[in-house]
Write a protein that holds these residues in place. Structure first.
Motif, PDB file in Angstrom:
ATOM      1  N   SER A 131       0.900  -0.787  -0.197  1.00  0.00           N
ATOM      2  CA  SER A 131      -0.054   0.160  -0.144  1.00  0.00           C
ATOM      3  C   SER A 131       1.104   0.948   0.169  1.00  0.00           C
ATOM      4  N   ASP A 132       0.282   1.919  -0.215  1.00  0.00           N
ATOM      5  CA  ASP A 132       0.731   3.933   0.335  1.00  0.00           C
ATOM      6  C   ASP A 132       1.164   4.061   1.497  1.00  0.00           C
ATOM      7  N   PRO A 133       2.189   4.891   1.666  1.00  0.00           N
ATOM      8  CA  PRO A 133       2.653   5.154   2.826  1.00  0.00           C
ATOM      9  C   PRO A 133       1.801   5.072   3.885  1.00  0.00           C
ATOM     10  N   ILE A 143      -5.505   3.346   2.020  1.00  0.00           N
ATOM     11  CA  ILE A 143      -6.657   4.543   2.852  1.00  0.00           C
ATOM     12  C   ILE A 143      -6.048   5.674   1.080  1.00  0.00           C
ATOM     13  N   GLY A 144      -5.650   5.656   0.372  1.00  0.00           N
ATOM     14  CA  GLY A 144      -5.990   7.430  -0.667  1.00  0.00           C
ATOM     15  C   GLY A 144      -7.120   6.589  -1.704  1.00  0.00           C
ATOM     16  N   TYR A 150      -6.687  -1.411   3.066  1.00  0.00           N
ATOM     17  CA  TYR A 150      -6.977  -2.801   3.984  1.00  0.00           C
ATOM     18  C   TYR A 150      -8.095  -3.392   3.769  1.00  0.00           C
ATOM     19  N   TYR A 151      -8.945  -2.442   3.973  1.00  0.00           N
ATOM     20  CA  TYR A 151      -9.863  -3.908   5.229  1.00  0.00           C
ATOM     21  C   TYR A 151     -10.820  -4.315   3.743  1.00  0.00           C
ATOM     22  N   ASP A 235      -4.259  18.287   2.907  1.00  0.00           N
ATOM     23  CA  ASP A 235      -5.250  18.002   2.026  1.00  0.00           C
ATOM     24  C   ASP A 235      -6.162  16.931   1.015  1.00  0.00           C
ATOM     25  N   ARG A 236      -5.280  15.316   2.360  1.00  0.00           N
ATOM     26  CA  ARG A 236      -6.369  14.713   1.975  1.00  0.00           C
ATOM     27  C   ARG A 236      -7.917  14.086   3.149  1.00  0.00           C
TER      28      ARG A 236
END
Length: 337
Positions: A131-133, A143-144, A150-151, A235-236
Protein backbone atom coordinates in the motif's frame (compact mmCIF):
# COMPACT_ATOMS: atom_id res chain seq x y z
CA UNK A 1 -13.86 6.92 33.18
CA UNK A 2 -16.85 9.23 33.28
CA UNK A 3 -19.52 9.01 30.61
CA UNK A 4 -18.65 11.26 27.68
CA UNK A 5 -21.20 10.40 25.00
CA UNK A 6 -24.93 10.97 24.55
CA UNK A 7 -27.44 9.94 27.24
CA UNK A 8 -28.81 6.45 26.65
CA UNK A 9 -32.27 7.67 25.65
CA UNK A 10 -30.66 9.84 22.95
CA UNK A 11 -28.45 6.98 21.81
CA UNK A 12 -31.55 4.93 21.01
CA UNK A 13 -32.77 7.77 18.77
CA UNK A 14 -29.40 8.58 17.19
CA UNK A 15 -29.76 8.39 13.41
CA UNK A 16 -26.92 10.38 11.84
CA UNK A 17 -26.57 11.08 8.14
CA UNK A 18 -23.58 8.87 7.29
CA UNK A 19 -22.00 9.34 3.87
CA UNK A 20 -22.77 6.50 1.48
CA UNK A 21 -21.21 6.36 -2.00
CA UNK A 22 -23.58 5.93 -4.94
CA UNK A 23 -21.72 2.85 -6.14
CA UNK A 24 -21.45 1.16 -2.73
CA UNK A 25 -23.40 -1.96 -3.79
CA UNK A 26 -21.67 -2.21 -7.15
CA UNK A 27 -18.24 -1.84 -5.55
CA UNK A 28 -18.88 -4.69 -3.14
CA UNK A 29 -20.65 -6.95 -5.63
CA UNK A 30 -17.67 -6.64 -7.96
CA UNK A 31 -15.17 -7.14 -5.13
CA UNK A 32 -16.81 -10.35 -3.92
CA UNK A 33 -17.33 -11.67 -7.46
CA UNK A 34 -13.65 -11.13 -8.27
CA UNK A 35 -12.59 -12.95 -5.12
CA UNK A 36 -14.82 -15.91 -5.94
CA UNK A 37 -13.58 -15.96 -9.53
CA UNK A 38 -9.97 -16.05 -8.27
CA UNK A 39 -10.56 -19.62 -7.12
CA UNK A 40 -8.34 -21.42 -4.65
CA UNK A 41 -8.55 -24.55 -2.52
CA UNK A 42 -10.35 -25.14 0.76
CA UNK A 43 -8.42 -27.58 2.93
CA UNK A 44 -9.13 -29.06 6.36
CA UNK A 45 -6.33 -30.79 8.31
CA UNK A 46 -6.25 -32.31 11.77
CA UNK A 47 -4.32 -30.48 14.49
CA UNK A 48 -2.22 -32.39 17.00
CA UNK A 49 -3.41 -30.95 20.32
CA UNK A 50 -4.28 -32.97 23.45
CA UNK A 51 -8.00 -32.18 23.44
CA UNK A 52 -10.48 -34.97 24.12
CA UNK A 53 -13.87 -33.27 24.21
CA UNK A 54 -13.25 -31.00 21.20
CA UNK A 55 -11.97 -31.89 17.75
CA UNK A 56 -9.55 -29.30 16.36
CA UNK A 57 -8.77 -28.85 12.68
CA UNK A 58 -7.10 -26.16 10.65
CA UNK A 59 -9.18 -24.66 7.88
CA UNK A 60 -7.44 -22.85 5.01
CA UNK A 61 -9.61 -21.09 2.46
CA UNK A 62 -9.14 -18.62 -0.41
CA UNK A 63 -9.89 -15.05 0.63
CA UNK A 64 -9.39 -11.78 -1.24
CA UNK A 65 -7.64 -12.38 -4.59
CA UNK A 66 -7.56 -16.10 -3.73
CA UNK A 67 -4.97 -15.47 -0.97
CA UNK A 68 -4.86 -18.35 1.53
CA UNK A 69 -6.41 -17.45 4.90
CA UNK A 70 -6.18 -19.65 7.97
CA UNK A 71 -8.81 -20.44 10.57
CA UNK A 72 -9.54 -22.97 13.28
CA UNK A 73 -12.43 -25.37 12.81
CA UNK A 74 -13.51 -26.70 16.20
CA UNK A 75 -16.44 -28.98 17.02
CA UNK A 76 -17.54 -31.26 19.86
CA UNK A 77 -15.78 -34.60 19.64
CA UNK A 78 -17.64 -37.66 18.42
CA UNK A 79 -20.61 -35.75 16.95
CA UNK A 80 -21.30 -36.89 13.41
CA UNK A 81 -24.39 -34.80 12.71
CA UNK A 82 -24.39 -31.49 10.87
CA UNK A 83 -23.99 -28.68 13.40
CA UNK A 84 -24.90 -25.00 13.46
CA UNK A 85 -21.76 -22.91 13.05
CA UNK A 86 -20.44 -19.73 14.62
CA UNK A 87 -17.88 -17.90 12.44
CA UNK A 88 -15.88 -15.62 14.73
CA UNK A 89 -13.83 -12.59 13.69
CA UNK A 90 -11.14 -11.13 15.91
CA UNK A 91 -10.13 -7.89 17.58
CA UNK A 92 -7.54 -5.40 16.34
CA UNK A 93 -3.97 -6.69 16.17
CA UNK A 94 -4.96 -10.18 17.26
CA UNK A 95 -4.89 -13.60 15.66
CA UNK A 96 -6.65 -16.90 15.99
CA UNK A 97 -4.38 -18.00 18.86
CA UNK A 98 -4.33 -21.67 19.81
CA UNK A 99 -7.26 -24.11 19.64
CA UNK A 100 -7.28 -24.60 23.41
CA UNK A 101 -8.06 -20.89 23.80
CA UNK A 102 -11.29 -21.16 21.78
CA UNK A 103 -13.35 -23.92 23.37
CA UNK A 104 -16.56 -22.23 24.53
CA UNK A 105 -18.79 -22.52 21.43
CA UNK A 106 -17.67 -26.08 20.66
CA UNK A 107 -18.25 -27.08 24.28
CA UNK A 108 -21.80 -25.75 23.88
CA UNK A 109 -22.42 -28.02 20.89
CA UNK A 110 -21.65 -25.68 17.98
CA UNK A 111 -19.11 -25.83 15.22
CA UNK A 112 -16.79 -22.87 15.77
CA UNK A 113 -14.66 -21.30 13.06
CA UNK A 114 -12.11 -18.68 14.14
CA UNK A 115 -10.78 -16.65 11.21
CA UNK A 116 -7.31 -15.15 11.25
CA UNK A 117 -7.07 -11.45 10.36
CA UNK A 118 -4.51 -11.14 7.60
CA UNK A 119 -1.30 -9.29 8.33
CA UNK A 120 -2.01 -8.45 11.96
CA UNK A 121 0.55 -8.96 14.67
CA UNK A 122 -0.66 -12.20 16.20
CA UNK A 123 -1.99 -13.72 12.97
CA UNK A 124 -0.69 -16.74 11.06
CA UNK A 125 -1.96 -15.30 7.74
CA UNK A 126 0.10 -12.89 5.64
CA UNK A 127 -1.23 -9.91 3.70
CA UNK A 128 0.78 -9.99 0.46
CA UNK A 129 -0.63 -6.70 -0.87
CA UNK A 130 1.36 -3.50 -0.47
CA UNK A 131 0.00 0.00 0.00
CA UNK A 132 0.93 3.65 -0.09
CA UNK A 133 2.59 5.20 2.98
CA UNK A 134 0.55 4.88 6.16
CA UNK A 135 0.93 5.58 9.84
CA UNK A 136 1.66 2.62 12.15
CA UNK A 137 -1.31 0.26 12.44
CA UNK A 138 -3.76 -1.01 9.84
CA UNK A 139 -6.44 1.67 9.63
CA UNK A 140 -4.66 3.85 7.06
CA UNK A 141 -3.12 1.13 4.88
CA UNK A 142 -4.11 1.82 1.29
CA UNK A 143 -6.55 4.51 2.44
CA UNK A 144 -6.01 6.65 -0.66
CA UNK A 145 -8.50 4.61 -2.71
CA UNK A 146 -11.31 2.17 -1.84
CA UNK A 147 -9.80 -0.46 -4.15
CA UNK A 148 -6.49 -0.52 -2.25
CA UNK A 149 -7.81 -0.15 1.29
CA UNK A 150 -6.78 -2.82 3.77
CA UNK A 151 -10.30 -3.56 5.00
CA UNK A 152 -11.46 -4.36 1.48
CA UNK A 153 -9.31 -7.44 1.78
CA UNK A 154 -10.35 -8.24 5.35
CA UNK A 155 -14.09 -7.90 4.74
CA UNK A 156 -13.78 -10.03 1.62
CA UNK A 157 -11.93 -12.66 3.64
CA UNK A 158 -14.91 -12.69 6.01
CA UNK A 159 -17.40 -13.31 3.21
CA UNK A 160 -15.22 -16.01 1.69
CA UNK A 161 -14.81 -17.64 5.10
CA UNK A 162 -18.58 -18.09 5.29
CA UNK A 163 -18.51 -19.44 1.72
CA UNK A 164 -15.98 -22.05 2.82
CA UNK A 165 -17.82 -22.93 6.03
CA UNK A 166 -21.10 -23.50 4.21
CA UNK A 167 -19.32 -26.12 2.08
CA UNK A 168 -17.70 -28.02 4.95
CA UNK A 169 -18.68 -31.54 5.91
CA UNK A 170 -20.44 -31.53 9.26
CA UNK A 171 -21.96 -28.04 8.93
CA UNK A 172 -25.66 -27.21 8.75
CA UNK A 173 -25.39 -24.66 5.95
CA UNK A 174 -28.77 -23.16 6.88
CA UNK A 175 -27.53 -22.35 10.39
CA UNK A 176 -24.37 -20.25 10.05
CA UNK A 177 -23.94 -17.21 12.32
CA UNK A 178 -21.21 -14.56 12.49
CA UNK A 179 -19.81 -13.05 15.67
CA UNK A 180 -17.10 -10.73 16.89
CA UNK A 181 -16.15 -7.88 19.17
CA UNK A 182 -14.46 -4.55 18.38
CA UNK A 183 -12.71 -5.07 15.01
CA UNK A 184 -14.33 -8.51 14.93
CA UNK A 185 -17.71 -6.88 15.46
CA UNK A 186 -17.03 -4.54 12.55
CA UNK A 187 -16.12 -7.48 10.31
CA UNK A 188 -19.21 -9.41 11.43
CA UNK A 189 -21.36 -6.37 10.64
CA UNK A 190 -19.83 -6.05 7.17
CA UNK A 191 -20.37 -9.74 6.42
CA UNK A 192 -23.97 -9.50 7.65
CA UNK A 193 -24.52 -6.63 5.22
CA UNK A 194 -22.92 -8.45 2.30
CA UNK A 195 -24.83 -11.72 2.45
CA UNK A 196 -28.38 -12.75 3.27
CA UNK A 197 -27.97 -16.41 4.25
CA UNK A 198 -26.97 -15.97 7.91
CA UNK A 199 -29.07 -17.23 10.79
CA UNK A 200 -27.78 -14.55 13.18
CA UNK A 201 -25.13 -11.90 13.82
CA UNK A 202 -23.59 -11.27 17.24
CA UNK A 203 -21.99 -7.82 17.16
CA UNK A 204 -20.16 -6.56 20.26
CA UNK A 205 -18.96 -2.93 20.55
CA UNK A 206 -18.11 -2.81 16.83
CA UNK A 207 -15.16 -0.85 15.50
CA UNK A 208 -15.28 0.69 11.98
CA UNK A 209 -18.63 2.48 12.43
CA UNK A 210 -19.47 6.15 11.74
CA UNK A 211 -15.87 7.06 10.97
CA UNK A 212 -16.55 10.79 10.71
CA UNK A 213 -17.81 10.96 14.30
CA UNK A 214 -15.35 8.45 15.76
CA UNK A 215 -12.22 10.05 14.32
CA UNK A 216 -13.22 13.48 15.58
CA UNK A 217 -14.51 12.29 18.94
CA UNK A 218 -11.99 9.93 20.50
CA UNK A 219 -8.27 10.36 20.94
CA UNK A 220 -7.79 6.63 21.48
CA UNK A 221 -6.34 4.11 19.07
CA UNK A 222 -7.09 2.83 16.48
CA UNK A 223 -9.26 5.76 15.26
CA UNK A 224 -6.43 8.11 16.20
CA UNK A 225 -4.38 6.55 13.38
CA UNK A 226 -6.62 8.38 10.90
CA UNK A 227 -6.23 11.65 12.79
CA UNK A 228 -2.44 11.29 12.79
CA UNK A 229 -2.45 10.50 9.08
CA UNK A 230 -4.55 13.56 8.27
CA UNK A 231 -2.37 15.73 10.49
CA UNK A 232 0.45 14.90 8.04
CA UNK A 233 -1.57 14.73 4.81
CA UNK A 234 -3.63 17.86 5.35
CA UNK A 235 -4.98 17.98 1.80
CA UNK A 236 -6.41 14.42 1.81
CA UNK A 237 -9.30 14.72 4.25
CA UNK A 238 -12.06 14.45 1.65
CA UNK A 239 -10.37 11.54 -0.14
CA UNK A 240 -9.79 9.65 3.12
CA UNK A 241 -13.38 9.92 4.30
CA UNK A 242 -14.61 9.03 0.83
CA UNK A 243 -12.62 5.79 1.05
CA UNK A 244 -13.88 5.09 4.57
CA UNK A 245 -17.51 5.52 3.44
CA UNK A 246 -17.19 2.22 1.53
CA UNK A 247 -16.27 0.45 4.77
CA UNK A 248 -18.53 2.12 7.31
CA UNK A 249 -20.48 -0.33 9.44
CA UNK A 250 -23.53 1.94 9.34
CA UNK A 251 -23.83 1.38 5.58
CA UNK A 252 -23.48 -2.39 5.95
CA UNK A 253 -26.03 -2.37 8.78
CA UNK A 254 -28.59 -0.73 6.51
CA UNK A 255 -28.38 -3.80 4.24
CA UNK A 256 -28.35 -6.55 6.87
CA UNK A 257 -31.17 -9.07 7.21
CA UNK A 258 -29.90 -11.54 9.84
CA UNK A 259 -31.32 -11.23 13.37
CA UNK A 260 -28.70 -9.44 15.45
CA UNK A 261 -27.63 -9.08 19.06
CA UNK A 262 -25.51 -5.96 19.69
CA UNK A 263 -23.75 -4.87 22.86
CA UNK A 264 -21.75 -1.86 24.02
CA UNK A 265 -20.19 -0.42 27.15
CA UNK A 266 -21.61 3.04 27.71
CA UNK A 267 -18.22 4.36 28.85
CA UNK A 268 -16.27 2.91 25.91
CA UNK A 269 -13.64 5.47 24.78
CA UNK A 270 -12.32 3.23 21.97
CA UNK A 271 -15.57 2.67 20.05
CA UNK A 272 -17.80 5.47 21.35
CA UNK A 273 -21.34 4.29 22.13
CA UNK A 274 -22.91 6.72 19.66
CA UNK A 275 -20.96 5.13 16.80
CA UNK A 276 -22.20 1.69 17.85
CA UNK A 277 -25.79 2.94 18.15
CA UNK A 278 -25.49 4.59 14.73
CA UNK A 279 -24.98 1.10 13.28
CA UNK A 280 -27.57 -0.55 15.52
CA UNK A 281 -30.27 2.01 14.74
CA UNK A 282 -29.57 1.64 11.01
CA UNK A 283 -29.58 -2.17 11.17
CA UNK A 284 -32.31 -3.25 8.77
CA UNK A 285 -33.33 -6.66 10.15
CA UNK A 286 -36.69 -6.84 11.90
CA UNK A 287 -35.16 -8.78 14.81
CA UNK A 288 -32.43 -6.95 16.69
CA UNK A 289 -31.52 -6.34 20.32
CA UNK A 290 -29.05 -4.05 22.07
CA UNK A 291 -27.50 -4.83 25.45
CA UNK A 292 -25.77 -1.97 27.25
CA UNK A 293 -23.31 -2.10 30.13
CA UNK A 294 -23.57 1.17 32.02
CA UNK A 295 -20.20 1.24 33.75
CA UNK A 296 -18.04 -0.71 31.29
CA UNK A 297 -15.56 0.51 28.74
CA UNK A 298 -14.21 -1.45 25.77
CA UNK A 299 -14.40 -4.78 27.57
CA UNK A 300 -18.19 -4.60 27.29
CA UNK A 301 -19.96 -7.48 28.98
CA UNK A 302 -16.93 -9.78 28.95
CA UNK A 303 -17.42 -13.48 29.55
CA UNK A 304 -20.57 -12.77 31.53
CA UNK A 305 -22.34 -11.75 28.32
CA UNK A 306 -21.69 -15.07 26.55
CA UNK A 307 -24.73 -16.92 28.01
CA UNK A 308 -26.98 -14.22 26.55
CA UNK A 309 -25.23 -14.59 23.18
CA UNK A 310 -25.68 -18.36 23.24
CA UNK A 311 -29.32 -17.95 24.24
CA UNK A 312 -29.95 -15.48 21.43
CA UNK A 313 -28.41 -17.84 18.90
CA UNK A 314 -30.50 -20.75 20.20
CA UNK A 315 -33.61 -18.56 19.86
CA UNK A 316 -32.80 -17.75 16.23
CA UNK A 317 -32.06 -21.39 15.40
CA UNK A 318 -35.39 -22.43 16.91
CA UNK A 319 -37.21 -19.67 15.02
CA UNK A 320 -35.58 -20.72 11.74
CA UNK A 321 -36.52 -24.35 12.40
CA UNK A 322 -40.15 -23.39 13.04
CA UNK A 323 -40.21 -21.40 9.80
CA UNK A 324 -38.79 -24.38 7.90
CA UNK A 325 -41.42 -26.71 9.35
CA UNK A 326 -44.17 -24.29 8.44
CA UNK A 327 -42.95 -24.15 4.84
CA UNK A 328 -42.94 -27.95 4.70
CA UNK A 329 -46.59 -28.30 5.75
CA UNK A 330 -48.58 -29.29 2.63
CA UNK A 331 -51.40 -27.02 1.58
CA UNK A 332 -54.61 -29.09 1.60
CA UNK A 333 -57.30 -28.53 -0.96
CA UNK A 334 -60.57 -27.13 0.32
CA UNK A 335 -63.47 -29.61 0.54
CA UNK A 336 -65.04 -30.24 -2.82
CA UNK A 337 -61.95 -29.20 -4.81
Amino acid sequence: MTRFDLPVEELHRFGPDVAEPDDFDRFWAQTIAEARDAGGRVTVTDVDVPLRAVEARELTFPGFAGDPVRAWYLRPAGVATDLPAVVEFLGYGGGRGMPQQRLTWAAAGFAHIVMDTRGQAAADTADPHGSDPSVPGFLTRGIGEPATYYYRRVFTDGVRCVDAVRGLEGIDRSAVAVAGGSQGGGIALAVAGLRHDLVAAIVDYPFLCHFRRAVGMTGREPYQEVARYLAIHRDRTDAVFRTLSYFDGVNFAARATAPALFSVGLQDPVCPPSTVFAAYNAYAASVKEMVTFEFNEHEGGGAGHWPRQAGFLEEQLASAARADRKRDIPVLAAPGQ
